[in-house]
Design an enzyme around this catalytic site. Structure first.
Site, PDB file in Angstrom:
ATOM      1  N   LEU A  17      38.165  16.614  52.440  1.00 25.10           N
ATOM      2  CA  LEU A  17      38.351  18.039  52.202  1.00 25.10           C
ATOM      3  C   LEU A  17      38.028  18.874  53.440  1.00 25.10           C
ATOM      4  O   LEU A  17      38.774  19.789  53.807  1.00 25.10           O
ATOM      5  CB  LEU A  17      37.467  18.463  51.030  1.00 25.10           C
ATOM      6  CG  LEU A  17      37.694  19.852  50.450  1.00 25.10           C
ATOM      7  CD1 LEU A  17      39.134  20.029  49.994  1.00 25.10           C
ATOM      8  CD2 LEU A  17      36.736  20.080  49.293  1.00 25.10           C
ATOM      9  N   ASP A  72      30.451  17.237  61.843  1.00 25.93           N
ATOM     10  CA  ASP A  72      30.314  16.026  61.024  1.00 25.93           C
ATOM     11  C   ASP A  72      29.250  15.169  61.680  1.00 25.93           C
ATOM     12  O   ASP A  72      29.273  14.969  62.891  1.00 25.93           O
ATOM     13  CB  ASP A  72      31.640  15.266  60.937  1.00 25.93           C
ATOM     14  CG  ASP A  72      31.640  14.278  59.782  1.00 25.93           C
ATOM     15  OD1 ASP A  72      31.934  14.701  58.653  1.00 25.93           O
ATOM     16  OD2 ASP A  72      31.349  13.101  60.018  1.00 25.93           O
ATOM     17  N   ASP A  96      23.207  17.490  62.019  1.00 24.35           N
ATOM     18  CA  ASP A  96      22.903  17.448  60.598  1.00 24.35           C
ATOM     19  C   ASP A  96      22.646  18.869  60.107  1.00 24.35           C
ATOM     20  O   ASP A  96      21.625  19.476  60.446  1.00 24.35           O
ATOM     21  CB  ASP A  96      21.664  16.564  60.386  1.00 24.35           C
ATOM     22  CG  ASP A  96      21.211  16.497  58.941  1.00 24.35           C
ATOM     23  OD1 ASP A  96      21.916  17.029  58.057  1.00 24.35           O
ATOM     24  OD2 ASP A  96      20.144  15.901  58.689  1.00 24.35           O
ATOM     25  N   ASN A 104      30.863  22.626  53.629  1.00 24.72           N
ATOM     26  CA  ASN A 104      31.506  21.566  52.859  1.00 24.72           C
ATOM     27  C   ASN A 104      30.718  20.256  52.851  1.00 24.72           C
ATOM     28  O   ASN A 104      30.920  19.412  51.983  1.00 24.72           O
ATOM     29  CB  ASN A 104      32.912  21.318  53.426  1.00 24.72           C
ATOM     30  CG  ASN A 104      33.603  20.145  52.782  1.00 24.72           C
ATOM     31  OD1 ASN A 104      34.057  20.207  51.648  1.00 24.72           O
ATOM     32  ND2 ASN A 104      33.674  19.029  53.509  1.00 24.72           N
ATOM     33  N   TYR A 118      23.430  16.506  41.798  1.00 20.34           N
ATOM     34  CA  TYR A 118      24.644  17.148  42.308  1.00 20.34           C
ATOM     35  C   TYR A 118      24.946  18.436  41.533  1.00 20.34           C
ATOM     36  O   TYR A 118      25.251  19.475  42.123  1.00 20.34           O
ATOM     37  CB  TYR A 118      25.795  16.158  42.201  1.00 20.34           C
ATOM     38  CG  TYR A 118      27.110  16.612  42.787  1.00 20.34           C
ATOM     39  CD1 TYR A 118      27.280  16.761  44.157  1.00 20.34           C
ATOM     40  CD2 TYR A 118      28.212  16.852  41.958  1.00 20.34           C
ATOM     41  CE1 TYR A 118      28.496  17.151  44.695  1.00 20.34           C
ATOM     42  CE2 TYR A 118      29.435  17.235  42.493  1.00 20.34           C
ATOM     43  CZ  TYR A 118      29.567  17.385  43.860  1.00 20.34           C
ATOM     44  OH  TYR A 118      30.778  17.775  44.377  1.00 20.34           O
ATOM     45  N   LYS A 141      24.979  22.167  43.147  1.00 16.82           N
ATOM     46  CA  LYS A 141      26.185  22.984  43.122  1.00 16.82           C
ATOM     47  C   LYS A 141      25.969  24.285  42.352  1.00 16.82           C
ATOM     48  O   LYS A 141      26.571  25.317  42.677  1.00 16.82           O
ATOM     49  CB  LYS A 141      27.341  22.180  42.528  1.00 16.82           C
ATOM     50  CG  LYS A 141      27.786  21.011  43.408  1.00 16.82           C
ATOM     51  CD  LYS A 141      28.108  21.467  44.830  1.00 16.82           C
ATOM     52  CE  LYS A 141      28.765  20.363  45.649  1.00 16.82           C
ATOM     53  NZ  LYS A 141      29.070  20.811  47.037  1.00 16.82           N
ATOM     54  N   THR A 153      38.765  12.281  47.762  1.00 16.44           N
ATOM     55  CA  THR A 153      38.203  12.029  49.083  1.00 16.44           C
ATOM     56  C   THR A 153      37.345  10.772  49.007  1.00 16.44           C
ATOM     57  O   THR A 153      37.147  10.202  47.937  1.00 16.44           O
ATOM     58  CB  THR A 153      37.331  13.206  49.564  1.00 16.44           C
ATOM     59  OG1 THR A 153      36.166  13.292  48.724  1.00 16.44           O
ATOM     60  CG2 THR A 153      38.093  14.527  49.503  1.00 16.44           C
TER      61      THR A 153
END
Length: 333
Positions: A29, A48, A96, A123, A195, A199, A229
């Protein structure tokens, strides 16, 4: 020319001269979002974490060596190269984002390299799925750290940059934050307590940031994408790529919304949460009050609450909770 084609033409290179940071953009993504922003003319800092050891975002695991033993090109470098090959400007950052100092360096790199920062797309993330009674402390902490703290860190430094710029000029600046939440928080995903919590926290961070930064000209919105992904391959294992036609779970269904929210056209959109996948965008409504209960005295007693709440919930389905499981049935058409 159709109305749709005309609108698309009007937004070509709408981000020319603006700088975007995209975290977790080495694959999936984030990669699709970075490429879309580059296509729209933005100068992109592709973040990344390269060759990570141990727990880290799915897009940040170490790459296997090539057949000749040569070290592989870090994913962020590869995406930045794709943007440059298409005629854009891009650089890679391998830090990071869940580390406060490295997040500061990411924002500083964007400003020092390109002279500005206008767009932040958060992201970066990974999964450590387990039921709440089986989850370890490390599994909880690791997911909260990368998703929620990672979002906060970059938002903090970008917001500080925009606030200082607004004070220096005495007027509003151009700032766009696009955060990545998930339907997991909306439905209360039972195997993802870490998670789902992260979120949900990201939505709180988004609405808080939208309120705090509006006077500086900055918008903040959250998307809940559904995309195939490396991070979500297990979640979508039963949904195969169709033999014909576009994959409804392709990340490319999500990236145009990120490009739009980053554009001047979205200046009036802030503090919103949008579900996006498979050619569909759904704008979520804020929670509504279902019922109110008032004490007849100055303070409630347990008995009075029993007399008010127990009859109410006796007529209400146990499945009717705060979780919005109906979002899982959203489809185009």
């Amino acid at each position: 020319m159709s109305v749709q084609d005309s609108a698309q033409d009007s937004l070509q290179e709408c981000l020319r001269g603006r700088t975007a940071v995209v975290t977790g953009a080495g694959r999936g993504l984030g990669r699709a979002e970075a490429l879309e922003l580059g296509r729209l003319g933005a100068r992109v800092v592709v973040n990344d974490l390269a060759a990570a050891a141990g727990p880290g975002p799915a897009s940040e695991a170490a790459e296997p060596a090539s057949a000749d033993g040569a070290a592989p090109e870090p994913p962020a470098e590869a995406v930045a190269a794709e943007i440059r090959a298409a005629g854009g400007e891009a650089i890679a950052h391998h830090g990071d984002v869940a580390d406060f100092a490295q997040a500061r360096e990411l924002v500083r790199l964007a400003v020092d390299t390109f002279g500005s920062l206008e767009i932040l797309v958060n992201n970066a993330g990974f999964l450590r799925d387990r039921m709440v009674f089986s989850m370890s402390e490390e599994e909880w902490d690791a997911v909260i750290r990368v998703h929620l703290k990672g979002h906060f860190n970059t938002t903090h430094f970008a917001a500080a940059h925009w606030r200082a710029a607004a004070k220096a000029t005495g007027g509003a600046v151009y700032g766009r934050i696009v955060n990545t939440s998930s339907e997991a928080f909306l439905v209360g995903s039972p195997g993802q307590p870490n998670y789902a919590a992260a979120k949900g926290g990201i939505v709180g961070l988004t609405t808080s940031s939208a309120a705090a930064l509006a006077k500086y000209g900055v918008t903040a919105n959250a998307i809940c994408p559904r995309a195939r992904t490396r991070m979500t391959e297990d979640a979508f294992a039963g949904f195969e790529v169709p033999d014909r036609g576009p994959d409804p779970l392709a990340p490319e269904h999500v990236s145009p919304l990120v490009g739009y929210l980053a554009s001047p056209a979205a200046a009036r959109i802030t503090g919103q949460v949008l579900v996006v996948h498979g050619g569909m965008v759904a704008l979520l409504e804020r929670p509504r009050v279902a019922a109110t209960f008032e004490t007849a005295a100055d303070l409630f007693t347990v008995g009075e609450l029993d007399g008010l709440l127990t009859p109410y919930f006796a007529e209400r389905s146990p499945q009717e909770t705060f979780a919005a499981v109906e979002v899982l049935s959203l489809r185009k058409g």
